[in-house]
Design a protein around this motif. Structure first.
Motif, PDB file in Angstrom:
ATOM      1  N   ALA A  94       0.827  -1.203   0.000  1.00 57.28           N
ATOM      2  CA  ALA A  94       0.000   0.000   0.000  1.00 57.28           C
ATOM      3  C   ALA A  94       0.862   1.254   0.000  1.00 57.28           C
ATOM      4  O   ALA A  94       0.404   2.335   0.338  1.00 57.28           O
ATOM      5  N   GLY A  95       2.117   1.105  -0.356  1.00 58.03           N
ATOM      6  CA  GLY A  95       3.046   2.220  -0.434  1.00 58.03           C
ATOM      7  C   GLY A  95       4.018   1.976  -1.577  1.00 58.03           C
ATOM      8  O   GLY A  95       4.102   0.862  -2.103  1.00 58.03           O
ATOM      9  N   LEU A  96       4.748   3.015  -1.955  1.00 54.19           N
ATOM     10  CA  LEU A  96       5.713   2.872  -3.042  1.00 54.19           C
ATOM     11  C   LEU A  96       6.917   3.747  -2.771  1.00 54.19           C
ATOM     12  O   LEU A  96       6.797   4.965  -2.604  1.00 54.19           O
ATOM     13  N   ALA A  97       8.072   3.123  -2.716  1.00 53.95           N
ATOM     14  CA  ALA A  97       9.347   3.827  -2.615  1.00 53.95           C
ATOM     15  C   ALA A  97      10.179   3.431  -3.821  1.00 53.95           C
ATOM     16  O   ALA A  97      10.123   2.287  -4.279  1.00 53.95           O
ATOM     17  N   LEU A  98      10.938   4.388  -4.332  1.00 48.06           N
ATOM     18  CA  LEU A  98      11.752   4.172  -5.523  1.00 48.06           C
ATOM     19  C   LEU A  98      13.200   4.496  -5.209  1.00 48.06           C
ATOM     20  O   LEU A  98      13.489   5.541  -4.618  1.00 48.06           O
ATOM     21  N   ALA A  99      14.110   3.616  -5.615  1.00 48.61           N
ATOM     22  CA  ALA A  99      15.542   3.824  -5.404  1.00 48.61           C
ATOM     23  C   ALA A  99      16.161   4.276  -6.721  1.00 48.61           C
ATOM     24  O   ALA A  99      15.861   3.729  -7.783  1.00 48.61           O
ATOM     25  N   PHE A 100      17.041   5.257  -6.634  1.00 46.21           N
ATOM     26  CA  PHE A 100      17.722   5.819  -7.789  1.00 46.21           C
ATOM     27  C   PHE A 100      19.217   5.542  -7.687  1.00 46.21           C
ATOM     28  O   PHE A 100      19.737   5.298  -6.597  1.00 46.21           O
ATOM     29  N   PRO A 101      19.939   5.600  -8.812  1.00 40.60           N
ATOM     30  CA  PRO A 101      21.368   5.305  -8.766  1.00 40.60           C
ATOM     31  C   PRO A 101      22.198   6.382  -8.057  1.00 40.60           C
ATOM     32  O   PRO A 101      23.297   6.101  -7.597  1.00 40.60           O
ATOM     33  N   SER A 102      21.663   7.607  -7.958  1.00 38.98           N
ATOM     34  CA  SER A 102      22.425   8.683  -7.324  1.00 38.98           C
ATOM     35  C   SER A 102      21.501   9.603  -6.537  1.00 38.98           C
ATOM     36  O   SER A 102      20.306   9.707  -6.851  1.00 38.98           O
ATOM     37  N   PRO A 103      22.047  10.307  -5.547  1.00 38.83           N
ATOM     38  CA  PRO A 103      21.241  11.291  -4.822  1.00 38.83           C
ATOM     39  C   PRO A 103      20.706  12.397  -5.746  1.00 38.83           C
ATOM     40  O   PRO A 103      19.592  12.869  -5.566  1.00 38.83           O
ATOM     41  N   LEU A 118      13.351  10.848   0.681  1.00 42.22           N
ATOM     42  CA  LEU A 118      13.285  10.523   2.101  1.00 42.22           C
ATOM     43  C   LEU A 118      14.169  11.406   2.971  1.00 42.22           C
ATOM     44  O   LEU A 118      13.746  11.857   4.026  1.00 42.22           O
ATOM     45  N   ILE A 119      15.372  11.661   2.548  1.00 36.90           N
ATOM     46  CA  ILE A 119      16.271  12.443   3.400  1.00 36.90           C
ATOM     47  C   ILE A 119      15.792  13.881   3.552  1.00 36.90           C
ATOM     48  O   ILE A 119      16.059  14.523   4.557  1.00 36.90           O
ATOM     49  N   ASP A 120      15.057  14.386   2.570  1.00 36.18           N
ATOM     50  CA  ASP A 120      14.599  15.776   2.612  1.00 36.18           C
ATOM     51  C   ASP A 120      13.422  15.988   3.551  1.00 36.18           C
ATOM     52  O   ASP A 120      13.159  17.115   3.955  1.00 36.18           O
ATOM     53  N   THR A 121      12.692  14.936   3.880  1.00 33.32           N
ATOM     54  CA  THR A 121      11.529  15.103   4.750  1.00 33.32           C
ATOM     55  C   THR A 121      11.952  15.421   6.182  1.00 33.32           C
ATOM     56  O   THR A 121      11.204  16.042   6.914  1.00 33.32           O
ATOM     57  N   ARG A 168      19.078   8.587  -1.875  1.00 33.05           N
ATOM     58  CA  ARG A 168      18.788   8.004  -3.192  1.00 33.05           C
ATOM     59  C   ARG A 168      17.364   7.465  -3.308  1.00 33.05           C
ATOM     60  O   ARG A 168      17.016   6.882  -4.321  1.00 33.05           O
ATOM     61  N   THR A 169      16.548   7.630  -2.274  1.00 32.30           N
ATOM     62  CA  THR A 169      15.225   7.006  -2.251  1.00 32.30           C
ATOM     63  C   THR A 169      14.118   8.057  -2.163  1.00 32.30           C
ATOM     64  O   THR A 169      14.190   8.974  -1.358  1.00 32.30           O
ATOM     65  N   CYS A 170      13.106   7.875  -3.007  1.00 34.92           N
ATOM     66  CA  CYS A 170      11.925   8.744  -2.994  1.00 34.92           C
ATOM     67  C   CYS A 170      10.690   7.902  -2.658  1.00 34.92           C
ATOM     68  O   CYS A 170      10.621   6.730  -3.011  1.00 34.92           O
ATOM     69  N   VAL A 171       9.740   8.521  -1.979  1.00 36.50           N
ATOM     70  CA  VAL A 171       8.439   7.891  -1.767  1.00 36.50           C
ATOM     71  C   VAL A 171       7.409   8.622  -2.607  1.00 36.50           C
ATOM     72  O   VAL A 171       7.498   9.836  -2.810  1.00 36.50           O
ATOM     73  N   VAL A 172       6.450   7.858  -3.113  1.00 35.28           N
ATOM     74  CA  VAL A 172       5.390   8.409  -3.945  1.00 35.28           C
ATOM     75  C   VAL A 172       4.100   8.376  -3.148  1.00 35.28           C
ATOM     76  O   VAL A 172       3.720   7.327  -2.616  1.00 35.28           O
ATOM     77  N   ASP A 173       3.442   9.520  -3.046  1.00 37.35           N
ATOM     78  CA  ASP A 173       2.156   9.586  -2.353  1.00 37.35           C
ATOM     79  C   ASP A 173       1.113   8.920  -3.248  1.00 37.35           C
ATOM     80  O   ASP A 173       0.885   9.357  -4.375  1.00 37.35           O
ATOM     81  N   LEU A 174       0.499   7.873  -2.764  1.00 37.44           N
ATOM     82  CA  LEU A 174      -0.482   7.132  -3.556  1.00 37.44           C
ATOM     83  C   LEU A 174      -1.884   7.720  -3.458  1.00 37.44           C
ATOM     84  O   LEU A 174      -2.825   7.188  -4.041  1.00 37.44           O
ATOM     85  N   ALA A 175      -2.028   8.805  -2.740  1.00 36.60           N
ATOM     86  CA  ALA A 175      -3.226   9.651  -2.709  1.00 36.60           C
ATOM     87  C   ALA A 175      -4.543   8.890  -2.739  1.00 36.60           C
ATOM     88  O   ALA A 175      -5.306   8.973  -3.713  1.00 36.60           O
ATOM     89  N   PRO A 176      -4.889   8.147  -1.682  1.00 39.78           N
ATOM     90  CA  PRO A 176      -6.143   7.396  -1.692  1.00 39.78           C
ATOM     91  C   PRO A 176      -7.374   8.292  -1.735  1.00 39.78           C
ATOM     92  O   PRO A 176      -8.463   7.826  -2.067  1.00 39.78           O
ATOM     93  N   GLU A 177      -7.204   9.584  -1.446  1.00 41.86           N
ATOM     94  CA  GLU A 177      -8.350  10.493  -1.496  1.00 41.86           C
ATOM     95  C   GLU A 177      -8.722  10.864  -2.929  1.00 41.86           C
ATOM     96  O   GLU A 177      -9.824  11.358  -3.171  1.00 41.86           O
ATOM     97  N   LEU A 178      -7.801  10.621  -3.880  1.00 46.09           N
ATOM     98  CA  LEU A 178      -8.095  10.925  -5.285  1.00 46.09           C
ATOM     99  C   LEU A 178      -8.853   9.774  -5.940  1.00 46.09           C
ATOM    100  O   LEU A 178      -8.508   8.608  -5.746  1.00 46.09           O
ATOM    101  N   PRO A 179      -9.836  10.084  -6.772  1.00 45.09           N
ATOM    102  CA  PRO A 179     -10.476   9.022  -7.563  1.00 45.09           C
ATOM    103  C   PRO A 179      -9.430   8.427  -8.511  1.00 45.09           C
ATOM    104  O   PRO A 179      -8.499   9.110  -8.943  1.00 45.09           O
ATOM    105  N   THR A 180      -9.583   7.170  -8.835  1.00 45.59           N
ATOM    106  CA  THR A 180      -8.593   6.473  -9.653  1.00 45.59           C
ATOM    107  C   THR A 180      -8.333   7.165 -10.998  1.00 45.59           C
ATOM    108  O   THR A 180      -7.166   7.285 -11.389  1.00 45.59           O
ATOM    109  N   PRO A 181      -9.338   7.665 -11.737  1.00 46.66           N
ATOM    110  CA  PRO A 181      -9.026   8.356 -12.996  1.00 46.66           C
ATOM    111  C   PRO A 181      -8.119   9.583 -12.795  1.00 46.66           C
ATOM    112  O   PRO A 181      -7.217   9.832 -13.589  1.00 46.66           O
ATOM    113  N   ALA A 182      -8.369  10.339 -11.737  1.00 46.53           N
ATOM    114  CA  ALA A 182      -7.522  11.508 -11.453  1.00 46.53           C
ATOM    115  C   ALA A 182      -6.103  11.069 -11.102  1.00 46.53           C
ATOM    116  O   ALA A 182      -5.125  11.703 -11.507  1.00 46.53           O
TER     117      ALA A 182
END
Length: 192
Positions: A94-103, A118-121, A168-182
């Motif tokens: 129910a979450g998504l984090a993405l790893a990148f090759p560089s900061p 993640l480090i910026d939060t 090097r890691t970002c999290v993506v807000d999966l926004a459950p409050e948004l309707p799926t088409p949006a």
């Protein structure tokens, strides 16, 4: 634990929940965060929470659908310049984090709407934990630092690999409050 130590009671009586130290305007308002505290939810909060629990399964299901949509939108980049962080139970994630090759690559992606590096939060990063830096236990009798008998380095350089992974890691807000088409539209813009 029952105590008659008035100083401990005085400290505890001005204490807020751990999350308050991450909210704007609350940081350092009353007392330092105390390591290892486990406060109980008051009855009023529990009364508000009970009806919210009824919609929890639907919210988690929508997060899962939104995760699949985002992964599909990013499919041409997966394996090339980003990787989804492995999940212990992908079919129920129910979450998504993405790893990148560089900061730098993560910082660039982190500027997109609904994405945070993640480090910026500042949350959950040991370098920002005042309680850890100040070694502030709830009570001297339960002080893990004194019980250890050795000096432990909790400075900014104590866990460089952790900081590198967070950078090097970002999290993506999966926004459950948004309707799926949006969310589908948001995902296509985020991936682009």
């Amino acid at each position: 634990m029952v105590t008659r130590d008035p100083k401990l009671f005085e400290r505890a009586s001005m204490y807020h929940d751990v999350g308050s130290y991450e909210r704007a305007g609350f940081a350092g308002a009353d007392a330092d965060l105390i390591v290892g505290v486990n406060l109980r939810m008051p009855e009023l909060s529990a009364a508000v929470l009970r009806p919210q629990l009824a919609g929890l399964r639907a919210q988690i299901a929508r997060r899962g659908r939104h995760r699949d949509i985002m992964l599909s939108a990013l499919s041409d980049r997966i394996g090339r310049d980003l990787e989804p962080v492995p999940h212990h139970d992908p079919s129920h994630a129910a979450g998504l984090a993405l790893a990148f090759p560089s900061p730098g690559a993560a910082a660039e992606f982190g500027t997109r709407r609904g994405v945070h590096r993640l480090i910026d939060t500042g949350r959950h990063v040991y370098t920002n934990w005042r309680s850890l830096r100040a070694r502030n236990p709830l009570h001297p009798g339960f002080d893990p630092y004194a019980a250890n008998g050795t000096e432990i380095d909790h400075g900014p350089g104590a866990c460089p690999r952790t900081l590198e992974i967070l950078a090097r890691t970002c999290v993506v807000d999966l926004a459950p409050e948004l309707p799926t088409p949006a969310f589908r539209l948001l995902a296509s813009r985020t991936a682009g």
